[in-house]
Design a protein around this motif. Structure first.
Motif, PDB file in Angstrom:
ATOM      1  N   ARG A 120      -9.012   1.200   3.290  1.00  0.00           N
ATOM      2  CA  ARG A 120     -10.049   0.627   2.410  1.00  0.00           C
ATOM      3  C   ARG A 120      -9.906  -0.892   2.332  1.00  0.00           C
ATOM      4  NH1 ARG A 120      -9.080   5.289  -0.450  1.00  0.00           N
ATOM      5  NH2 ARG A 120      -7.579   4.290  -1.821  1.00  0.00           N
ATOM      6  N   TYR A 121      -8.669  -1.374   2.231  1.00  0.00           N
ATOM      7  CA  TYR A 121      -8.423  -2.819   2.184  1.00  0.00           C
ATOM      8  C   TYR A 121      -8.905  -3.484   3.479  1.00  0.00           C
ATOM      9  CZ  TYR A 121      -5.868  -7.224   2.295  1.00  0.00           C
ATOM     10  OH  TYR A 121      -5.531  -8.546   2.406  1.00  0.00           O
ATOM     11  N   PHE A 135       0.853  -1.188   0.000  1.00  0.00           N
ATOM     12  CA  PHE A 135       0.000   0.000   0.000  1.00  0.00           C
ATOM     13  C   PHE A 135       0.885   1.233   0.000  1.00  0.00           C
ATOM     14  CE2 PHE A 135      -2.436  -3.235   2.309  1.00  0.00           C
ATOM     15  CZ  PHE A 135      -3.515  -3.330   1.464  1.00  0.00           C
ATOM     16  N   SER A 136       0.546   2.192  -0.842  1.00  0.00           N
ATOM     17  CA  SER A 136       1.330   3.417  -0.902  1.00  0.00           C
ATOM     18  C   SER A 136       0.796   4.493   0.041  1.00  0.00           C
ATOM     19  CB  SER A 136       1.373   3.951  -2.330  1.00  0.00           C
ATOM     20  OG  SER A 136       0.060   4.181  -2.791  1.00  0.00           O
ATOM     21  N   GLY A 137      -0.458   4.366   0.452  1.00  0.00           N
ATOM     22  CA  GLY A 137      -1.048   5.368   1.327  1.00  0.00           C
ATOM     23  C   GLY A 137      -1.903   4.756   2.421  1.00  0.00           C
ATOM     24  N   VAL A 169      -1.532 -10.526   7.308  1.00  0.00           N
ATOM     25  CA  VAL A 169      -1.060  -9.933   6.063  1.00  0.00           C
ATOM     26  C   VAL A 169       0.284  -9.262   6.309  1.00  0.00           C
ATOM     27  CG1 VAL A 169      -1.532  -8.169   4.322  1.00  0.00           C
ATOM     28  CG2 VAL A 169      -3.398  -9.563   5.206  1.00  0.00           C
ATOM     29  N   THR A 170       1.259  -9.604   5.493  1.00  0.00           N
ATOM     30  CA  THR A 170       2.559  -8.950   5.530  1.00  0.00           C
ATOM     31  C   THR A 170       2.572  -7.863   4.465  1.00  0.00           C
ATOM     32  OG1 THR A 170       3.601 -11.010   6.223  1.00  0.00           O
ATOM     33  CG2 THR A 170       5.047  -9.320   5.302  1.00  0.00           C
ATOM     34  N   LEU A 171       3.096  -6.705   4.822  1.00  0.00           N
ATOM     35  CA  LEU A 171       3.145  -5.587   3.889  1.00  0.00           C
ATOM     36  C   LEU A 171       4.534  -5.506   3.261  1.00  0.00           C
ATOM     37  CD1 LEU A 171       1.319  -2.918   6.062  1.00  0.00           C
ATOM     38  CD2 LEU A 171       0.358  -4.367   4.291  1.00  0.00           C
ATOM     39  N   SER A 172       4.597  -5.666   1.952  1.00  0.00           N
ATOM     40  CA  SER A 172       5.878  -5.529   1.266  1.00  0.00           C
ATOM     41  C   SER A 172       6.211  -4.057   1.074  1.00  0.00           C
ATOM     42  CB  SER A 172       5.854  -6.246  -0.083  1.00  0.00           C
ATOM     43  OG  SER A 172       4.892  -5.672  -0.934  1.00  0.00           O
ATOM     44  N   GLU A 173       5.189  -3.220   1.050  1.00  0.00           N
ATOM     45  CA  GLU A 173       5.352  -1.762   1.003  1.00  0.00           C
ATOM     46  C   GLU A 173       4.298  -1.183   1.925  1.00  0.00           C
ATOM     47  OE1 GLU A 173       4.732   1.855  -2.137  1.00  0.00           O
ATOM     48  OE2 GLU A 173       5.415  -0.064  -2.923  1.00  0.00           O
TER      49      GLU A 173
END
Length: 104
Positions: free
Chosen positions: A16-17, A8-10, A85-89
């Motif tokens: 929302r996700y 996610f960039s923001g 959930v792992t965030l890559s970004e």
């Protein structure tokens, strides 16, 4: 329990996700079940957000975003973890804007 990797960039995109996953879990209408978010603090520093969605019959599902760990953990209404959930970004974490119900 399912595991996923997303980016996610923001912060609003992340919210929302989270709203979509929480509503889908219990077949809730996102328009009728607003997303509530609360800052997660470690000492005086904000290190993530706690999200929750309330439905009928005291139903409440939640998620915790740990910016330090770059992950989101989802919990069902009985408190059982159902998705990790792992965030890559991950979005930059600043003081959250509006608190309370947020449109998804």
């Amino acid at each position: 329990m399912s595991r996923a990797v997303v980016a996610f960039s923001g912060a609003e995109e992340l919210a929302r996700y989270v709203h979509t996953v929480l509503c889908d879990r219990d077949a809730l209408d996102p328009n009728q079940s607003p997303l509530v978010r609360t800052p997660l603090k470690r000492g005086a520093r904000v290190c993530g957000l706690v999200f929750h969605v309330e439905g009928p019959r005291l139903l409440r599902t939640s998620a915790v975003w740990s910016a330090d760990d770059a992950r989101i953990i989802f919990y069902d209404s009985s408190g059982v973890r159902f998705q990790d959930v792992t965030l890559s970004e991950s979005p930059a974490l600043s003081e959250p804007g509006p608190q309370g119900p947020v449109a998804g």
